[in-house]
Motif scaffolding. Sequence first.
Motif, PDB file in Angstrom:
ATOM      1  N   UNK A  39      27.008 -11.939  -6.663  1.00 42.22           N
ATOM      2  CA  UNK A  39      28.101 -10.986  -6.771  1.00 42.22           C
ATOM      3  C   UNK A  39      28.519 -10.706  -5.334  1.00 42.22           C
ATOM      4  N   UNK A  40      29.412  -9.758  -5.130  1.00 42.32           N
ATOM      5  CA  UNK A  40      29.847  -9.505  -3.759  1.00 42.32           C
ATOM      6  C   UNK A  40      28.745  -8.902  -2.902  1.00 42.32           C
ATOM      7  N   UNK A  41      27.748  -8.261  -3.533  1.00 41.98           N
ATOM      8  CA  UNK A  41      26.741  -7.576  -2.719  1.00 41.98           C
ATOM      9  C   UNK A  41      25.337  -8.136  -2.820  1.00 41.98           C
ATOM     10  N   UNK A  42      25.024  -8.719  -3.980  1.00 42.93           N
ATOM     11  CA  UNK A  42      23.663  -9.243  -4.107  1.00 42.93           C
ATOM     12  C   UNK A  42      23.704 -10.533  -4.897  1.00 42.93           C
ATOM     13  N   UNK A  43      22.591 -11.241  -4.839  1.00 46.14           N
ATOM     14  CA  UNK A  43      22.535 -12.496  -5.570  1.00 46.14           C
ATOM     15  C   UNK A  43      21.203 -12.621  -6.283  1.00 46.14           C
ATOM     16  N   UNK A  44      21.150 -13.543  -7.234  1.00 42.80           N
ATOM     17  CA  UNK A  44      19.882 -13.853  -7.878  1.00 42.80           C
ATOM     18  C   UNK A  44      19.628 -15.341  -7.668  1.00 42.80           C
ATOM     19  N   UNK A  45      18.529 -15.596  -6.973  1.00 45.61           N
ATOM     20  CA  UNK A  45      18.159 -16.974  -6.676  1.00 45.61           C
ATOM     21  C   UNK A  45      17.266 -17.452  -7.799  1.00 45.61           C
ATOM     22  N   UNK A  46      17.620 -18.594  -8.390  1.00 46.37           N
ATOM     23  CA  UNK A  46      16.831 -19.107  -9.512  1.00 46.37           C
ATOM     24  C   UNK A  46      16.192 -20.421  -9.102  1.00 46.37           C
ATOM     25  N   UNK A  47      14.908 -20.498  -9.305  1.00 40.05           N
ATOM     26  CA  UNK A  47      14.133 -21.631  -8.794  1.00 40.05           C
ATOM     27  C   UNK A  47      13.203 -22.192  -9.853  1.00 40.05           C
ATOM     28  N   UNK A  48      13.080 -23.500  -9.867  1.00 37.53           N
ATOM     29  CA  UNK A  48      12.032 -24.134 -10.673  1.00 37.53           C
ATOM     30  C   UNK A  48      11.073 -24.770  -9.659  1.00 37.53           C
ATOM     31  N   UNK A  49       9.827 -24.347  -9.707  1.00 39.99           N
ATOM     32  CA  UNK A  49       8.858 -24.894  -8.755  1.00 39.99           C
ATOM     33  C   UNK A  49       7.643 -25.431  -9.491  1.00 39.99           C
ATOM     34  N   UNK A  50       6.819 -26.195  -8.756  1.00 38.18           N
ATOM     35  CA  UNK A  50       5.643 -26.811  -9.383  1.00 38.18           C
ATOM     36  C   UNK A  50       4.591 -25.754  -9.708  1.00 38.18           C
TER      37      UNK A  50
END
Lengths: 136, 433
Positions: A39-50
């Motif tokens: 969004x303009x102020x924050x983000x959500x980082x989405x990750x797939x990890x081992x």
Amino acid sequence: MTIKQLSIFLENKTGRINEVTKILGRHGISMQAFSMAETTEFGILRLIVADVDKAVEILRAENFAVMLTDVICIKCSNEAGALATILEHLAEKDVFIEYMYAFSEGNTASVVIRPTDVERCVEVLQHCQCSLLNIG
Amino acid sequence: MIWNPNKECMSRDEMHALQSKRLQKLVTYVYHNVPFYRNKMQQMDIAPEDINTIDDITKLPFTTKQDLRDNYPYGLQAAPASEIVRVHASSGTTGNPTIVGYTRKDLAVWSEVMTRCLTAYGVTRDDTFSVSYGYGLFTGGLGAHYGVENLGATVVPTSTGNTEKHIRLIRDLKISGIACTPSYALYLAESLEKMGLTKDDIGLRIGAFGAEPWTENMRKEIEERLGLKGYNIYGLSEIMGPGVSYECSEQNGSHICEDHFYPEIINPDTLEQLPYGEQGELVFTTLTKEGMPLLRYRTKDLCTLMDGQCACGRTAVRMSRIVGRSDDMLIIRGINVFPSQVESVILEMPEFEPQYMLIVDRENNLDTLQVQVEVRRDFFSDDIGRMLQMKKGLADRLKSVLSIGVDVRLMEPNSIERSQGKGRHVIDKRVLK
């Protein structure tokens, strides 16, 4: 048949994503998929990890707001129309998708889907014989 | 011009006698009608008979904003409910607003003192005057409004909002005077320029600016861009509203309507009365009020009092500009905001950590308030819609408590600095040059 995705809350600040990747790198955790919703102020980082549990532990130790989200990862052939067929099935059975991201390499493509109703989505996909990834 | 020379230019001896007589009457009145004051006076072993001249005022107890909150809503009211014809309210720090009831006579006094201000600024019955303070519970709008009517000028109750329409009215109705916050005046100047107009397209000549701190440089800028002369007006709802003091043509401090509001300067730590010329906390006693009269109300505003006759002819004591506060109150777009109000809202909502930071700034000449708050880990969601809803929930709640719009920023856990002891929760970036 679901996999655990890491969702990390980030303020919009230069270098913040880099900090996450650096921490994971330092602990030898490799990323298989990566997407950023913002969004303009924050983000959500989405990750797939081992190694999901370890990743959560070290990120929380570094004060990140991390949570786990059930997602579905489909493997399909990397050809025109392949994704359309799968999404068609889901739409027919009224499976609502909150978000998705995808990447392809060579002959195969991977699609990460976050449906509102995970169980139903898995059921539909299995019924149409999609290959679902089961990692983490 | 002077509206009421009998009072505004009274000799100091006569004023002393008038204030003494009024104080005696006031003390007897509150002693018999307000249990809060009677108890306080009895505890201090003072009776109304002990008050003979205005100089005896130092024997009397102080009143604080906390006292008003503790006696919410009508505990300090002296007049019976049937005599109250209007109430105003100002924000409280922890939920309870401060309620002030006015009798018909109080409203007449208010109009009178407002008219003195307007006359000192040069407003006459030939003027058309726009009141651009908010109308409503805030005293600014209605207070100025009835002053203009009492003077006999034409009042245009524009209130706040819709600046373009306002500028059209200023031009088409030949509005010559305006009352608003100084930051709104600058915003108005900017909107005027955006509409492709200049000060020569409008005929404003007088501005009554108050309800927030401002400086000589802001005055120059407003005067330059709007083509008017700007005057300071001071007031607070607990005492009356706008009109407690006003600048004259000399613009060397603001004359206090001393026959109604008796000023003192005290040392905020020792509570001792200080002589004229020394800086301290401003204290007012409402000499003639019926609805909610107050003894020695501590304004928390820091300034100095000046005596001596003014070149304008008035003899009333003048107060300097407010140089600061003896508490942590912020004035944002003319509205009083206490960090503790924000804190109590955040503490009520389990989604957030009790850590917060207020960033006050001024963008395009309008004050802005940003509230940074940390989301609790358990409430963090992968769903952006939910996160935005959480943010809106807090923004809506803050708006209803503070009466001003707030920009909420969701922050990462532990990102807001933890301070030792008494938390520093405010960064005020507004530079008053």
